[in-house]
Enzyme design. Structure first.
Site, mmCIF file in Angstrom:
data_model
loop_
_atom_site.group_PDB
_atom_site.id
_atom_site.type_symbol
_atom_site.label_atom_id
_atom_site.label_comp_id
_atom_site.label_asym_id
_atom_site.label_seq_id
_atom_site.Cartn_x
_atom_site.Cartn_y
_atom_site.Cartn_z
ATOM 1 N N HIS A 354 0.633 34.496 -20.352
ATOM 2 C CA HIS A 354 0.443 33.061 -20.512
ATOM 3 C C HIS A 354 1.776 32.333 -20.580
ATOM 4 O O HIS A 354 1.968 31.280 -19.962
ATOM 5 C CB HIS A 354 -0.376 32.801 -21.778
ATOM 6 C CG HIS A 354 -1.838 33.075 -21.585
ATOM 7 N ND1 HIS A 354 -2.759 32.914 -22.583
ATOM 8 C CD2 HIS A 354 -2.530 33.483 -20.495
ATOM 9 C CE1 HIS A 354 -3.972 33.215 -22.119
ATOM 10 N NE2 HIS A 354 -3.847 33.571 -20.865
ATOM 11 N N CYS A 667 3.653 40.278 4.551
ATOM 12 C CA CYS A 667 3.692 39.499 3.317
ATOM 13 C C CYS A 667 4.202 40.293 2.119
ATOM 14 O O CYS A 667 4.032 39.889 0.983
ATOM 15 C CB CYS A 667 2.318 38.917 3.000
ATOM 16 S SG CYS A 667 1.026 40.158 2.804
#
Length: 751
Positions: A354, A667
């Site tokens: 977070h 990618c």
């Protein structure tokens, strides 16, 4: 015991006399023959400073390193130990000067404060006995009081509890890139607990309720602040954090501790320490992040409980700060002065933490998983945070600091040079155009697209929002997120990779059974095909979010052509469902496959005839091809991506796409390295997706190169039997670029 200890602490005498009284009091209350206090000294050494029962001549003579003996083991792990027969434990070490050979049972707890172990409190009995959980908890509570004495310098020599001043380099995990130089500011509990024993439990309960109300009000104001006003994952995690702050479970445990006789502050600290100790061995990243959130809430609650108390932080260092912590809650980073906070270093933490999401929104370099960081760093220490290379330099010499400052200046010049190229297409001097895209997983990443000069998003990792949520997001929540991504892209193409969960990315809302080799287990498309409702819900949300825009969907971990067909059929079902219900269809739908499993390379021609595009996941393809875990320290760099064998694999994929008339993108990390990017262009790849920070360097290298000329040389190298052709390619590129025009200055191939 608490009241007895409080009386001793409040009494007169020298600090040593009080220490002697403390160990005598604890030994008597516990019915123990021995009670000893070991204090941490410089260099992570523990010294016996007080004892009741051991040989008094051992005082200030018995020393051990962290990890040495049972006492050192307790300090090193930060966890209590309770043993009926201590001498049979593999960590037991005998110190003859103490005379402890007659004692059988031992209980030791760390004396911890502010995320740092300051010493160890030990109880010993002559007879073998089992210590109860209640006894261990009681001694841990006593250690809380001792921690205040040690950290306050009241114990002789404890003020010398500092690092030894030598330079140290600590390697970790990249969470957010960038460079930062500053002085260490330790993130730690802000409130000194002056009272441990409650005089009136009912009054303490009322104080707790008032503090909870004030904390919830402050969190509401924080969410309304300018820094968090914009919608995005950083706001969503803070809203989740607010829910955690209201959790009835941990608040109930605090109330129970108050009923047991502790003050509200001591009860919060007690529950916080218990939670940390019980979860110390948990490796699940989601649970570790919840622990960080709970610790943040506990510290924030203590601040509201005692707003007028003296902060226990050391004086703020002058100039710029590097914030140091074991872990950090998402709201805590906003408590610091953003004009002085330059970087963040964490003992724990991951790219999906977070706090990492909020740090990215604030553009702060972050390195996580730094072992023994808090044991090495002292407040005010000069630090260098190198987020690009996932390392932190503690107390670097002036030469190293000067070198890094020079590097930061060069970096600033490079950024200015890359910024000048931002709107210029990546076209080589022989006219080969390469589309440079960016990898993203957050809204804040997509917002960087224009500034980085990216032409679109070649890989949007949809799993990151799933990893930071307690519950699996429903169709409406997913639709809102994907719509925000497409709006932020402002018409540029975005390729959404369907949920790539499993392996090392376990969803908190989904039950994952343990696997011996999770990287090769039940993950990504395999989960989607076995749980088709999950995959269909995501595809439904993507269709709704498109709202008439083009939609590009990419399926990860495809192993067979049949798996790709099955995934595509689920999307076709959702498209038909949308038509039947009058939902606006995407203007165009392109479905592609990630090529990262070697078996799929052998069927690449058949796959290319069915897919609308292909995308090479070079990281997984390389590790699976060579059976070498890219996270394994001993084998990660054993096999080169510029090995002719790997180049031939890449060449076959590019040729299959060209024959089928479909685009093929790379990618993985390989696409973001200038030398490898040139080689990929020479192999026929015309679209590369990478980290935004890599786009400028790759574009500069392509603008200065002759791809057609390089193609012939790469084709020659692919036929060699060498294990790597990196040095040959470096020399070739450097020689060809050295004398090019000033408009296209030479690049360093590994820049």
């Amino acid at each position: 015991m608490l009241r007895l200890l409080r009386d001793v602490m409040a009494g007169g005498g020298t600090p040593q006399e009080r220490l002697d009284s403390i160990v005598k009091t604890i030994a008597g209350a516990m019915g123990a023959e021995v009670c000893s206090i070991y204090v941490r000294r410089a260099g992570n050494v523990l010294e016996l400073c007080a004892t009741e029962g051991l040989n008094p001549e051992a005082l200030y003579r018995t020393r051990m390193k962290f990890g040495e003996g049972l006492v050192g083991h307790i300090a090193d792990t930060g966890r209590p130990v309770a043993l009926a027969e201590a001498q049979t434990h593999p960590k037991f070490a005998y110190f003859p000067e103490t005379g402890e050979e007659i004692y059988h049972s031992l209980m030791g707890v760390p004396i911890r404060r502010s995320e740092r172990v300051h010493g160890v409190l030990v109880i010993q009995h002559t007879a073998a006995r089992q210590y109860t959980e209640e006894e261990v908890e009681s001694v841990e509570t006593l250690a809380m009081v001792l921690a205040e004495m040690i950290s306050g310098g009241e114990i002789p020599g404890s003020a010398a509890n500092r690092g030894d001043g030598t330079p140290v380099r600590i390697g970790g995990t990249r969470i957010n890139g960038g460079l930062a130089i500053g002085r260490a500011r330790l993130h730690r509990p802000r409130i000194v607990i002056h009272r441990v024993v409650a005089e009136d439990p009912e009054d303490e309960r009322r104080r707790l309720d008032a503090a909870l109300s004030a904390m919830h009000d402050s969190l509401d104001r924080l969410l309304d602040s300018d820094a968090m006003a914009a919608a995005g994952e950083h706001r969503e995690v803070l809203e989740t954090y607010r829910i955690i702050a209201s959790d009835a479970g941990w608040i109930g445990r605090i109330r129970e501790a108050i009923v047991g006789g502790l003050t509200a502050e001591a009860a919060i600290q007690r529950v916080r320490d218990d939670t940390r100790a019980r979860m110390a061995g948990v490796t699940d990243p989601y649970i570790r992040e919840r622990l960080a959130d709970f610790e943040d809430v506990a510290l924030r609650l203590m601040q509201h409980l005692s707003p007028d108390s003296t902060p226990d932080d050391e004086a703020e260092p002058e100039g710029d700060w590097i914030l140091i912590a074991r872990s950090l809650g998402p709201a805590e980073i906003l408590d610091y002065d953003q004009s002085r906070l330059r970087g963040l270093a964490l003992e724990e933490g991951s790219a999906t933490a977070h706090v990492a999401i909020v740090a990215r929104a604030l553009d702060i370099p972050v390195v996580g998983r730094l072992p023994n960081l808090l044991g090495e760093v002292e407040p005010g220490d000069p630090l260098i945070v190198d987020g690009d290379h996932a390392q932190v330099f503690v107390r670097p010499g002036e030469d190293a600091r000067a070198s890094f400052r020079a590097g930061m200046a060069v970096r600033a010049e490079q950024r200015a040079r890359y910024a000048a190229l931002r709107d210029r297409p990546a076209v080589s001097i022989d006219g080969v155009r390469v589309s440079l895209l960016m990898n993203a997983g957050l809204l804040v990443d997509v917002a960087q697209m224009a500034a980085a000069g990216a032409e679109g998003v070649g890989l949007y990792r949809t799993e990151i929002p799933f990893l930071v949520r307690r519950e699996y997001p429903d169709v409406e929540a997913q639709t809102l997120l994907y719509r925000r991504v497409l709006v932020a892209a402002e018409g540029r193409p975005v390729t959404f990779r369907t949920l790539d969960a499993g392996g090392d990315k376990r969803l908190p809302s989904f039950e994952h059974e343990p696997e011996e080799n999770p990287a090769l287990g039940w993950r990504a498309l395999r989960i989607g095909l076995d749980r088709p409702s999950l995959l269909r819900q995501q595809m439904r949300a993507l269709i709704r979010a498109a709202e008439g825009r083009p939609l590009r969907v990419m399926v990860p971990m495809v192993t067979t052509v049949e798996e790709f067909r099955a995934a595509r059929s689920l999307l076709d079902l959702e498209l038909q469902r949308a038509r039947d219900r009058g939902v606006a269809e995407p203007a165009d739908v392109a479905v592609g496959a990630m090529v990262e499993v070697p078996a799929l390379v052998l069927a690449i021609e058949a796959l290319a005839r069915e897919a609308d595009f292909l995308s090479v996941g070079s990281n997984d393809l390389h590790q699976f091809l060579y059976a070498a875990d890219r996270g394994g320290e001993r084998v990660a760099n054993r096999y080169d991506t510029l090995d002719p064998v790997f180049l031939r694999v890449l060449q076959r994929i590019a040729q299959a796409g060209e024959a089928a008339g479909i685009p093929v993108t790379v990618c993985g990390e390989m696409a973001g390295r200038p030398l490898e990017a040139l080689v990929l262009a020479a192999l026929g790849y015309r679209a590369l997706s990478m980290s935004p920070i890599s786009i400028g360097a790759v574009k500069e290298s392509i603008l200065a190169a002759n791809i057609s000329e390089l193609r012939d040389y790469v084709n020659y190298l692919t036929k060699l039997s060498s294990s790597s052709v990196r040095n040959r390619l470096q020399n070739y590129v450097s020689e060809r670029l050295r004398d090019r025009s000033d408009d296209h200055p030479p690049i360093t191939p590994d820049d």
